[in-house]
Scaffold this motif. Structure first.
Motif, PDB file in Angstrom:
ATOM      1  N   CYS A  12       2.259  -1.005   5.178  1.00  0.00           N
ATOM      2  CA  CYS A  12       3.557  -1.196   4.537  1.00  0.00           C
ATOM      3  C   CYS A  12       4.647  -0.739   5.500  1.00  0.00           C
ATOM      4  O   CYS A  12       4.384  -0.046   6.473  1.00  0.00           O
ATOM      5  CB  CYS A  12       3.634  -0.429   3.218  1.00  0.00           C
ATOM      6  N   ASN A  35       4.506   2.500  -2.725  1.00  0.00           N
ATOM      7  CA  ASN A  35       3.256   1.800  -3.045  1.00  0.00           C
ATOM      8  C   ASN A  35       2.181   2.758  -3.528  1.00  0.00           C
ATOM      9  O   ASN A  35       1.434   2.445  -4.462  1.00  0.00           O
ATOM     10  CB  ASN A  35       2.762   1.005  -1.840  1.00  0.00           C
ATOM     11  N   HIS A  62      -3.913  -5.344  -3.902  1.00  0.00           N
ATOM     12  CA  HIS A  62      -3.516  -6.721  -3.560  1.00  0.00           C
ATOM     13  C   HIS A  62      -2.178  -7.067  -4.230  1.00  0.00           C
ATOM     14  O   HIS A  62      -1.302  -7.672  -3.605  1.00  0.00           O
ATOM     15  CB  HIS A  62      -4.613  -7.692  -3.994  1.00  0.00           C
ATOM     16  N   LYS A  63      -2.026  -6.682  -5.491  1.00  0.00           N
ATOM     17  CA  LYS A  63      -0.774  -6.954  -6.206  1.00  0.00           C
ATOM     18  C   LYS A  63       0.408  -6.243  -5.556  1.00  0.00           C
ATOM     19  O   LYS A  63       1.535  -6.724  -5.629  1.00  0.00           O
ATOM     20  CB  LYS A  63      -0.889  -6.535  -7.679  1.00  0.00           C
ATOM     21  N   LYS A 115       0.712  -6.057  -2.475  1.00  0.00           N
ATOM     22  CA  LYS A 115       0.829  -6.747  -1.181  1.00  0.00           C
ATOM     23  C   LYS A 115       0.391  -5.868  -0.010  1.00  0.00           C
ATOM     24  O   LYS A 115       0.917  -5.973   1.101  1.00  0.00           O
ATOM     25  CB  LYS A 115       2.228  -7.301  -0.974  1.00  0.00           C
ATOM     26  N   PRO A 122      -1.985  -5.264   2.847  1.00  0.00           N
ATOM     27  CA  PRO A 122      -2.899  -6.148   3.577  1.00  0.00           C
ATOM     28  C   PRO A 122      -4.232  -5.470   3.897  1.00  0.00           C
ATOM     29  O   PRO A 122      -4.324  -4.244   3.943  1.00  0.00           O
ATOM     30  CB  PRO A 122      -2.124  -6.459   4.859  1.00  0.00           C
ATOM     31  N   GLY A 172      -7.540 -11.067  -5.007  1.00  0.00           N
ATOM     32  CA  GLY A 172      -6.442 -11.742  -5.709  1.00  0.00           C
ATOM     33  C   GLY A 172      -6.848 -12.362  -7.027  1.00  0.00           C
ATOM     34  O   GLY A 172      -5.996 -12.752  -7.827  1.00  0.00           O
ATOM     35  N   GLU A 186      -9.965 -16.604  -5.024  1.00  0.00           N
ATOM     36  CA  GLU A 186      -8.721 -15.846  -5.114  1.00  0.00           C
ATOM     37  C   GLU A 186      -7.833 -16.229  -6.289  1.00  0.00           C
ATOM     38  O   GLU A 186      -7.260 -15.367  -6.952  1.00  0.00           O
ATOM     39  CB  GLU A 186      -7.925 -16.025  -3.812  1.00  0.00           C
ATOM     40  N   GLY A 209      -1.753 -20.125  -1.023  1.00  0.00           N
ATOM     41  CA  GLY A 209      -0.643 -19.906  -1.931  1.00  0.00           C
ATOM     42  C   GLY A 209      -0.589 -20.873  -3.091  1.00  0.00           C
ATOM     43  O   GLY A 209       0.320 -20.799  -3.914  1.00  0.00           O
TER      44      GLY A 209
END
Length: 194
Positions: free
Chosen positions: A19, A27, A82-83, A85, A87, A108, A121, A148
């Protein structure tokens, strides 16, 4: 103790550059704020195993001896990261659970309740769904341009999917209350109640 774990997560996020500077504390705080909800979901998962498997004699047995529960436990943690973000870390957790349990769940994926199962995902799984071993909920084709987008099926509430079934495609919806037989290959939706 919990404060130390929260600080450890924050430092791990900073060291792995998971992050931006300053976002790591936020986070870590958000992750720890979600733990009571994750815990409650895990209690429901345990109840589902005990209620749904005649061979399950106790919650203790499910927690200590069921690879499917282990995979769900790790998935719930990885999914929360994951929610946020974060990595890589969620994928590492998912691959560890896969190596230990045989259950492959992308971090995901939104799921409710899996051995030798693959869940892609963008799969969405409703409540009170039973998925037996060897089931794949995957994409019809793989193309980087599809990242996506909704590539994996949706399984609505109260569905049973028996061993070896393969259900593919982002537009494929398995309607509420369906029973999907073993070793079937589906690329089209199935209406509710069939």
């Amino acid at each position: 103790m919990l404060n130390q774990l929260q600080l450890n997560l924050e430092m791990m996020l900073e060291k792995t550059k998971a992050c931006k500077k300053g976002d790591c504390k936020k986070n870590a705080d958000l992750f720890f704020d979600a733990l009571p909800s994750i815990y409650n979901d895990l209690l429901l998962d345990i109840d589902a195993f005990v209620d749904g498997d005649p061979a399950a004699h106790s919650a203790f047995e499910v927690v200590r001896a069921y690879p499917g529960f282990y995979a769900l436990f790790i998935h719930r943690v990885a999914h929360q990261l994951h929610k946020l973000k974060i990595p890589l870390i969620p994928r590492i957790l998912a691959e560890h659970a896969h190596s230990q349990s045989g259950v492959d769940i992308h971090p995901g994926a939104t799921i409710d309740h899996g051995t030798g199962v693959v869940i892609g995902e963008t799969t969405i799984i409703g409540d009170h769904v039973k998925i037996y071993q060897g089931v794949t909920l995957g994409a019809i084709s793989i193309d980087k341009k599809m990242a996506g987008t909704k590539r994996h099926p949706t399984v609505e509430n109260n569905v049973v999917i028996y061993s070896g079934a393969t259900i593919l495609g982002g537009e494929t919806v398995i309607g509420e209350g369906c029973v999907i037989g073993g070793n079937v290959w589906l690329t089209k939706s199935v209406p509710a109640g069939t």
